[in-house]
Design an enzyme around this catalytic site. Structure first.
Site, PDB file in Angstrom:
ATOM      1  NE  ARG A 111      -3.543  -2.176   2.875  1.00  0.00           N
ATOM      2  CZ  ARG A 111      -3.271  -3.304   3.533  1.00  0.00           C
ATOM      3  NH1 ARG A 111      -2.063  -3.471   4.073  1.00  0.00           N
ATOM      4  NH2 ARG A 111      -4.171  -4.247   3.658  1.00  0.00           N
ATOM      5  CE  LYS A 125      -6.471  -0.571   4.818  1.00  0.00           C
ATOM      6  NZ  LYS A 125      -7.771  -0.745   4.140  1.00  0.00           N
ATOM      7  CG  HIS A 163      -5.039   0.632  -3.684  1.00  0.00           C
ATOM      8  ND1 HIS A 163      -4.281   0.729  -2.541  1.00  0.00           N
ATOM      9  CD2 HIS A 163      -5.946  -0.337  -3.438  1.00  0.00           C
ATOM     10  CE1 HIS A 163      -4.716  -0.129  -1.638  1.00  0.00           C
ATOM     11  NE2 HIS A 163      -5.728  -0.796  -2.165  1.00  0.00           N
ATOM     12  NE  ARG A 178      -3.230  -3.553  -1.299  1.00  0.00           N
ATOM     13  CZ  ARG A 178      -2.719  -4.341  -0.365  1.00  0.00           C
ATOM     14  NH1 ARG A 178      -1.411  -4.525  -0.292  1.00  0.00           N
ATOM     15  NH2 ARG A 178      -3.504  -4.955   0.504  1.00  0.00           N
ATOM     16  CG  HIS A 200      -6.549  -8.646   1.586  1.00  0.00           C
ATOM     17  ND1 HIS A 200      -6.825  -9.032   0.281  1.00  0.00           N
ATOM     18  CD2 HIS A 200      -6.305  -7.314   1.528  1.00  0.00           C
ATOM     19  CE1 HIS A 200      -6.737  -7.985  -0.512  1.00  0.00           C
ATOM     20  NE2 HIS A 200      -6.423  -6.937   0.216  1.00  0.00           N
ATOM     21  CE1 TYR A 208      -6.697  -7.156  -6.836  1.00  0.00           C
ATOM     22  CE2 TYR A 208      -6.911  -8.162  -4.673  1.00  0.00           C
ATOM     23  CZ  TYR A 208      -6.639  -7.062  -5.461  1.00  0.00           C
ATOM     24  OH  TYR A 208      -6.318  -5.870  -4.878  1.00  0.00           O
TER      25      TYR A 208
END
Length: 294
Positions: A145, A169, A240, A243, A266, A275
């Site tokens: 990110r 995150k 992004h 990514r 994630h 995806y």
């Protein structure tokens, strides 16, 4: 209202430990709602279900996207739950309000050829071009990110092992492989460009601006726009996008979805499954172009 919002944001930071980016999103949503209440001459204690519904309708009429409205519902739900739990309101006006269903959103992805053109766009005859080439190579090689990229530190690089580490995150640390080409450009940047940019100062960050300080997310966004234009790419590209392209390309080349989940950081594999829709769409496009009866 401003004081209540300030207290809530402080709670999110201190007790919930949310990131600065997440707290900033909450703040923007609550400022918008507060402005609406001021326009309607309403106080928090006067807010009821109809007030919320009217506010959400105002957002839609203003042309806000479904994603924005959904985020507003999520923010207000948590905010009013907090107020009720802390005895600042007797009842929760959000109790019966559901978020609008999200439409299927497929992120923009570059082709391998477009990625190659983008990575080749910086002028690597100067210190800034070498830095920018290294930035683009690292982003595409690792799927970082942009917030993770700007906070990347020298201590996070383990290039002799072909690895970097990052704090994603929720302050979750992950280790990511990095390819040989990206390592070569990183080494070139660290040897030739970074010492010049640093100007005998000290900085823990890998990527620096002209003043020897860490780069901002906004500056990365602007640089990518510049190189997208130079590369002649017509798509809407953001940091992004690299990514998304990283994840899509390794899936198309046989990577397991669980591996991609781990690489992207994630917490829930349902986030990664978007995806698989992209790769199916790509397969369909290739089939239609290649099959004589398609």
């Amino acid at each position: 209202m401003d004081d209540v919002i300030a207290d809530y944001l402080h709670y999110l930071q201190i007790e919930r430990g949310l990131t600065a980016n997440t707290i900033s999103s909450y703040h923007q949503d609550l400022k918008s709602f507060s402005a609406y209440l001021n326009d309607q001459h309403l106080t928090l204690s006067q807010v009821e279900q109809l007030t919320i519904l009217n506010y959400l309708n105002t957002l839609r009429e203003a042309g806000k996207s479904r994603r924005t409205v959904t985020r507003a519902v999520s923010t207000l739900r948590r905010f009013f739950q907090y107020l009720v739990q802390n005895d600042q309101l007797p009842a929760d006006p959000m109790a019966e309000i559901k978020a609008p269903k999200q439409g299927q959103h497929l992120p923009q992805v570059l082709t391998v050829e477009e990625v190659d053109a983008l990575l080749a766009a910086p002028d690597t005859s100067n210190k800034y071009g070498i830095r920018d080439r290294a930035i683009l190579e690292v982003m595409y090689a690792t799927g970082l990110r942009v917030s993770e990229l700007v906070h990347l530190k020298l201590a996070d690089l383990h290039l002799d092992m072909g690895l970097i580490q990052t704090l994603g995150k929720g302050n979750k640390e992950r280790i990511i492989p990095i390819g040989d080409v990206a390592i070569q450009w990183l080494d070139t940047y660290l040897e030739k460009s970074r010492p010049v940019l640093l100007k005998q100062r000290q900085s823990p960050y890998v990527f620096l601006n002209a003043h020897g300080n860490g780069l901002s997310r906004q500056s990365i966004w602007q640089k990518i726009q510049q190189y997208v234009s130079l590369a002649g790419i017509r798509k809407h590209v953001t940091p992004h996008t690299l990514r998304h392209s990283f994840a899509t390309h390794i899936l198309e080349n046989g990577a397991d979805l669980r591996i991609v989940q781990e690489l992207l950081g994630h917490s829930d594999i349902s986030t990664t499954q978007i995806y698989t829709h992209i790769t199916r769409k790509r397969l369909t496009e290739v089939y239609k172009k290649a099959h004589p009866r398609a």
